[in-house]
Scaffold this motif. Structure first.
Motif, mmCIF file in Angstrom:
data_model
loop_
_atom_site.group_PDB
_atom_site.id
_atom_site.type_symbol
_atom_site.label_atom_id
_atom_site.label_comp_id
_atom_site.label_asym_id
_atom_site.label_seq_id
_atom_site.Cartn_x
_atom_site.Cartn_y
_atom_site.Cartn_z
ATOM 1 N N ASP A 54 56.917 21.544 49.923
ATOM 2 C CA ASP A 54 57.106 22.189 48.623
ATOM 3 C C ASP A 54 58.590 22.126 48.287
ATOM 4 N N ALA A 55 58.977 21.098 47.541
ATOM 5 C CA ALA A 55 60.398 20.844 47.286
ATOM 6 C C ALA A 55 61.086 22.032 46.618
ATOM 7 N N ALA A 56 60.415 22.659 45.654
ATOM 8 C CA ALA A 56 61.022 23.791 44.948
ATOM 9 C C ALA A 56 61.242 24.968 45.892
ATOM 10 N N ALA A 57 60.258 25.233 46.756
ATOM 11 C CA ALA A 57 60.388 26.351 47.699
ATOM 12 C C ALA A 57 61.493 26.094 48.709
ATOM 13 N N ILE A 58 61.630 24.852 49.164
ATOM 14 C CA ILE A 58 62.693 24.517 50.114
ATOM 15 C C ILE A 58 64.055 24.649 49.447
ATOM 16 N N ALA A 59 64.164 24.196 48.212
ATOM 17 C CA ALA A 59 65.432 24.324 47.487
ATOM 18 C C ALA A 59 65.821 25.785 47.333
ATOM 19 N N GLU A 60 64.843 26.628 47.016
ATOM 20 C CA GLU A 60 65.105 28.058 46.857
ATOM 21 C C GLU A 60 65.513 28.687 48.188
ATOM 22 N N ALA A 61 64.841 28.291 49.272
ATOM 23 C CA ALA A 61 65.137 28.856 50.591
ATOM 24 C C ALA A 61 66.547 28.485 51.050
ATOM 25 N N VAL A 62 66.919 27.220 50.865
ATOM 26 C CA VAL A 62 68.254 26.785 51.284
ATOM 27 C C VAL A 62 69.324 27.461 50.436
ATOM 28 N N ALA A 63 69.105 27.536 49.132
ATOM 29 C CA ALA A 63 70.088 28.169 48.253
ATOM 30 C C ALA A 63 70.300 29.635 48.622
ATOM 31 N N ALA A 64 69.196 30.336 48.943
ATOM 32 C CA ALA A 64 69.305 31.754 49.287
ATOM 33 C C ALA A 64 70.047 31.966 50.600
#
Length: 286
Positions: A54-64
């Motif tokens: 889930d690219a969007a979820a991974i992007a959100e997790a890394v950003a957080a």
């Protein structure tokens, strides 16, 4: 440093998390099951739940997590599903590196393998170095494996700073090469042949230690293997003894050209990595 670790609960990750914490790093581990959170918390790490696909979820997790480094220790071999492992190398790596770029993370460290090298151009049997090409001209199933490895490494190399850890064949707790594990069963069933093919091994504890040290290593691929590449005619009987299995009968075979092991000179001499188990000989016994 703040480290975002994908693969925090895998064979390497289970040993890597406490080493990172002990070295003073803040760790956020990517998990895919909620029940894994407590295990990471008990080791001093935070966790985030997300699907690597889930690219969007991974992007959100890394950003957080706001990491300084994204570390990729993901595999998918629990069910010997090589296709799934190739997919995680391609798509999982793509999602992690894209997430790192979007979050402004400069450095990515990723797990690769040390048995994807091409045969020696001159037909020799010298172990492969980091300067040797990958075996992109391979046939059959190996062609797909090497292509996925090359895709992983190419994607990781998009980061401003990167290290690809070309690990040797893992053995030890939590791996296939341990008492009661997959290859214990295989050698007892007569399915692990002592051929002339040469392998470079790596104890799983040394894989974790190298990953911690890689936080300070310069950009590039690194062979992370023990000091002694070895033919199957030697290591298979030794492995059988180490797990208490009958030694298999010798077989007459020629070495597969690409099966020549890997050289750890760069890691040893230039990066000052010192394996706890410099040879599978002592490691199998331990």
């Amino acid at each position: 440093m703040r480290v975002f670790l994908a693969g925090a609960t895998g064979a390497v990750g289970r040993l890597l998390v406490p080493e990172l914490v002990a070295a003073g790093h803040d760790v956020t581990g990517l998990i895919r099951r909620p029940e894994a959170a407590e295990g990471l918390r008990s080791k001093g790490a935070e966790s985030v739940l997300a699907d690597i696909y889930d690219a969007a979820a991974i992007a959100e997790a890394v950003a957080a997590a706001e990491p300084d480094v994204v570390m990729h220790q993901l595999t998918d071999l629990a069910n010997q599903n090589y296709s799934a492992n190739m997919e995680i190398r391609r798509t999982g790596t793509r999602n992690l590196v894209d997430a790192a770029a979007a979050a402004g993370v400069r450095k990515v460290i990723a797990q690769s393998i040390a048995w994807a090298y091409a045969p020696d151009d001159e037909g020799g049997d010298e172990p492969a170095t980091e300067q040797d090409p990958l075996d992109l001209g391979a046939d059959g199933a190996r062609r797909h494996t090497v292509a996925a490895v090359a895709a992983l490494e190419d994607i990781v190399a998009e980061a401003p700073e990167w290290v690809v850890l070309r690990y040797g064949l893992f053995y030890g707790p939590g791996t296939w090469y341990a008492k009661g594990a997959l290859m214990d069963d295989a050698v007892r069933a007569g399915k692990l042949a002592p051929t002339a093919d040469v392998t470079s091994f790596l104890h799983i504890a040394d894989a974790a230690t190298a990953a911690v040290q890689a936080l300070e290593w310069p950009t590039g691929p690194v062979n992370v293997v023990d000091d002694e590449p070895v033919a199957g005619s030697v290591w298979v009987p030794a492995f059988a003894r180490s797990v208490g299995a009958p030694e298999p009968a010798a077989v007459d075979s020629e070495r597969t050209p690409w099966a020549r092991g890997a050289d750890n000179h760069y890691a040893r001499k230039h990066l000052k990595w010192v394996p706890r188990y410099p040879s599978w000989r002592s490691g199998f016994v331990a």
